[in-house]
Design a protein around this motif. Structure first.
Motif, PDB file in Angstrom:
ATOM      1  N   LYS A   1      -3.988   7.115   3.914  1.00  0.00           N
ATOM      2  CA  LYS A   1      -2.926   7.844   4.627  1.00  0.00           C
ATOM      3  C   LYS A   1      -3.096   9.367   4.570  1.00  0.00           C
TER       4      LYS A   1
ATOM      5  N   VAL B   1      -0.972  -7.543   6.754  1.00  0.00           N
ATOM      6  CA  VAL B   1      -1.396  -7.099   5.427  1.00  0.00           C
ATOM      7  C   VAL B   1      -0.523  -7.821   4.415  1.00  0.00           C
ATOM      8  N   VAL B   2      -1.136  -8.639   3.578  1.00  0.00           N
ATOM      9  CA  VAL B   2      -0.367  -9.465   2.642  1.00  0.00           C
ATOM     10  C   VAL B   2      -0.848  -9.193   1.218  1.00  0.00           C
ATOM     11  N   GLY B   3       0.085  -8.795   0.365  1.00  0.00           N
ATOM     12  CA  GLY B   3      -0.267  -8.519  -1.030  1.00  0.00           C
ATOM     13  C   GLY B   3       0.200  -9.624  -1.948  1.00  0.00           C
ATOM     14  N   ARG B   4       1.368  -9.399  -2.584  1.00  0.00           N
ATOM     15  CA  ARG B   4       1.837 -10.300  -3.637  1.00  0.00           C
ATOM     16  C   ARG B   4       1.936 -11.778  -3.277  1.00  0.00           C
ATOM     17  N   PRO B   5       2.298 -12.151  -2.035  1.00  0.00           N
ATOM     18  CA  PRO B   5       2.320 -13.596  -1.754  1.00  0.00           C
ATOM     19  C   PRO B   5       0.959 -14.251  -1.986  1.00  0.00           C
TER      20      PRO B   5
ATOM     21  N   VAL C   1       0.074   1.331  11.831  1.00  0.00           N
ATOM     22  CA  VAL C   1       0.644   0.451  10.817  1.00  0.00           C
ATOM     23  C   VAL C   1       2.131   0.415  11.132  1.00  0.00           C
TER      24      VAL C   1
ATOM     25  N   THR D   1       7.948   2.547   5.986  1.00  0.00           N
ATOM     26  CA  THR D   1       9.086   1.604   6.036  1.00  0.00           C
ATOM     27  C   THR D   1      10.108   1.922   4.943  1.00  0.00           C
TER      28      THR D   1
ATOM     29  N   LYS E   1      -7.658  -4.755   1.705  1.00  0.00           N
ATOM     30  CA  LYS E   1      -7.123  -3.396   1.795  1.00  0.00           C
ATOM     31  C   LYS E   1      -7.211  -2.744   0.419  1.00  0.00           C
TER      32      LYS E   1
ATOM     33  N   ASP F   1      -3.844  -4.633  -4.486  1.00  0.00           N
ATOM     34  CA  ASP F   1      -3.145  -3.597  -5.251  1.00  0.00           C
ATOM     35  C   ASP F   1      -3.344  -3.821  -6.749  1.00  0.00           C
TER      36      ASP F   1
ATOM     37  N   PRO G   1       2.348  -4.844   7.470  1.00  0.00           N
ATOM     38  CA  PRO G   1       2.719  -5.368   6.146  1.00  0.00           C
ATOM     39  C   PRO G   1       4.137  -5.953   6.233  1.00  0.00           C
TER      40      PRO G   1
ATOM     41  N   ARG H   1       6.030 -12.419   4.452  1.00  0.00           N
ATOM     42  CA  ARG H   1       6.344 -13.352   3.369  1.00  0.00           C
ATOM     43  C   ARG H   1       6.387 -14.779   3.907  1.00  0.00           C
TER      44      ARG H   1
ATOM     45  N   ALA I   1      -3.904  -7.151   0.536  1.00  0.00           N
ATOM     46  CA  ALA I   1      -3.675  -5.869  -0.142  1.00  0.00           C
ATOM     47  C   ALA I   1      -4.072  -6.037  -1.604  1.00  0.00           C
TER      48      ALA I   1
ATOM     49  N   GLN J   1      10.281  -5.898  -0.495  1.00  0.00           N
ATOM     50  CA  GLN J   1      10.242  -5.732   0.968  1.00  0.00           C
ATOM     51  C   GLN J   1      11.600  -6.129   1.527  1.00  0.00           C
TER      52      GLN J   1
HETATM   53  O1  C5P Z   1       2.757  -7.155  -1.914  1.00  0.00           O
HETATM   54  P1  C5P Z   1       3.082  -6.831  -0.488  1.00  0.00           P
HETATM   55  O2  C5P Z   1       2.754  -7.954   0.489  1.00  0.00           O
HETATM   56  O3  C5P Z   1       4.498  -6.324  -0.313  1.00  0.00           O
HETATM   57  O4  C5P Z   1       2.080  -5.640  -0.135  1.00  0.00           O
HETATM   58  C1  C5P Z   1       2.141  -4.938   1.091  1.00  0.00           C
HETATM   59  C2  C5P Z   1       1.091  -3.856   1.108  1.00  0.00           C
HETATM   60  O5  C5P Z   1       1.259  -3.097   2.296  1.00  0.00           O
HETATM   61  C3  C5P Z   1       1.183  -2.877  -0.044  1.00  0.00           C
HETATM   62  O6  C5P Z   1      -0.160  -2.442  -0.326  1.00  0.00           O
HETATM   63  C4  C5P Z   1       2.001  -1.742   0.509  1.00  0.00           C
HETATM   64  O7  C5P Z   1       1.705  -0.516  -0.097  1.00  0.00           O
HETATM   65  C5  C5P Z   1       1.540  -1.736   1.963  1.00  0.00           C
HETATM   66  N1  C5P Z   1       2.476  -1.151   2.913  1.00  0.00           N
HETATM   67  C6  C5P Z   1       3.770  -1.605   3.083  1.00  0.00           C
HETATM   68  N2  C5P Z   1       4.595  -1.005   3.998  1.00  0.00           N
HETATM   69  C7  C5P Z   1       4.147   0.019   4.739  1.00  0.00           C
HETATM   70  C8  C5P Z   1       2.841   0.470   4.589  1.00  0.00           C
HETATM   71  C9  C5P Z   1       2.017  -0.131   3.640  1.00  0.00           C
HETATM   72  O8  C5P Z   1       4.183  -2.560   2.422  1.00  0.00           O
HETATM   73  N3  C5P Z   1       4.928   0.546   5.643  1.00  0.00           N
END
Ligand code: C5P
Length: 232
Positions: free
Chosen positions: A61, A208-212, A156, A119, A32, A10, A178, A181, A8, A190
């Motif tokens: 979305k 889908v992995v962002g901050r980690p 999703v 979520t 993403k 972001d 998503p 962790r 992700a 989360q």
């Molecule tokens: O940083 P992190 O791993 O929490 O990022 C998760 C990504 O997935 C973010 O872009 C967030 O907007 C997206 N997302 C989510 N939960 C959802 C749908 C999308 O965390 N239900």
């Protein structure tokens, strides 16, 4: 497409995003792109990342009347992204119109997946704000089934729902999850999280992995750890 880790991205700007991706020398992770970056930079950020050889999940979305969604999806299909999404709450007519709009003249199209319930929506919000008086679990499965019947490729969802979605809609119906962790990392905001290896065991198709990854001291090493846990 098989199992994969989607990063992700972001970030607020094109510069930040591209310099982050530059650190992945020789690798082309699936990325993403969400609303913030797309609204800031427009289609050019998608074209640039695509030109560099990455697969893209464009997380916008969509949720509007069928005609508007059909025409908007037609525009997105020309960007050559790999996955797009919409809200299943828009209903089956909207989802079918989205598929029509996404489908190119040669019959190809990006994968299309649906958000069932965000979520961030809990049971109380579902009942008080949305006036849906059914258990969250049943609502998510009903929306997933409607998405499948409308011709979509997956949803999703939380990794905790992936197994049930597969049982309800079939193994080929994609679960993109998503909320992932590492066992030893912060959960950030989360709440219900699983590790990449737990997500693998439970049958998620894509995580889908962002901050980690994006906030790690060594993002490339964090990405490789995710791939090793989830894909190997
Ligand atoms: O940083 P992190 O791993 O929490 O990022 C998760 C990504 O997935 C973010 O872009 C967030 O907007 C997206 N997302 C989510 N939960 C959802 C749908 C999308 O965390 N239900």
């Amino acid at each position: 497409m098989g199992k994969d880790v989607i990063i992700a991205c972001d970030f607020a700007t094109k510069e930040q995003t591209l310099s982050f991706l530059d650190t992945f020398t020789g690798k082309k992770p699936f990325v993403k792109i969400g609303m913030e970056l797309f609204y800031a930079e427009g289609p050019s950020i998608v074209k640039e990342i695509k030109k560099r050889g990455h697969k893209i999940f464009l997380d916008l979305k969509l949720h509007d009347i069928p005609n508007t969604v059909r025409k908007s999806m037609h525009v997105l299909s020309s960007l050559d992204v790999d996955i797009c999404n919409l809200h299943a709450a828009g209903g089956s007519h909207m989802m079918k119109a989205a598929i029509e709009g996404l489908t190119r003249d040669d019959g190809t199209r990006p994968l299309l997946i649906a958000v069932t319930q965000l979520t961030s929506t809990d049971q109380e919000t579902l009942e008080k704000d949305l006036w849906i008086e059914k258990p969250m679990d049943a609502v998510v499965m009903h929306y997933a089934k409607t998405a499948k019947e409308s011709g979509l490729d997956g949803v999703v969802c939380s990794p905790l729902e992936a197994e049930k979605v597969h049982n309800t809609c079939g193994k080929d119906f994609l679960t993109v999850t998503p909320g992932v962790r590492f066992a030893d990392s912060s959960k950030d905001d989360q709440k219900r999280v699983l590790t990449p290896s737990q997500a693998k065991e439970i049958g998620s198709d894509y995580i889908v992995v962002g901050r980690p990854i994006t906030a790690a001291v060594d993002p490339v090493a964090a990405y490789e750890r995710c791939v090793k846990e989830f894909c190997d």
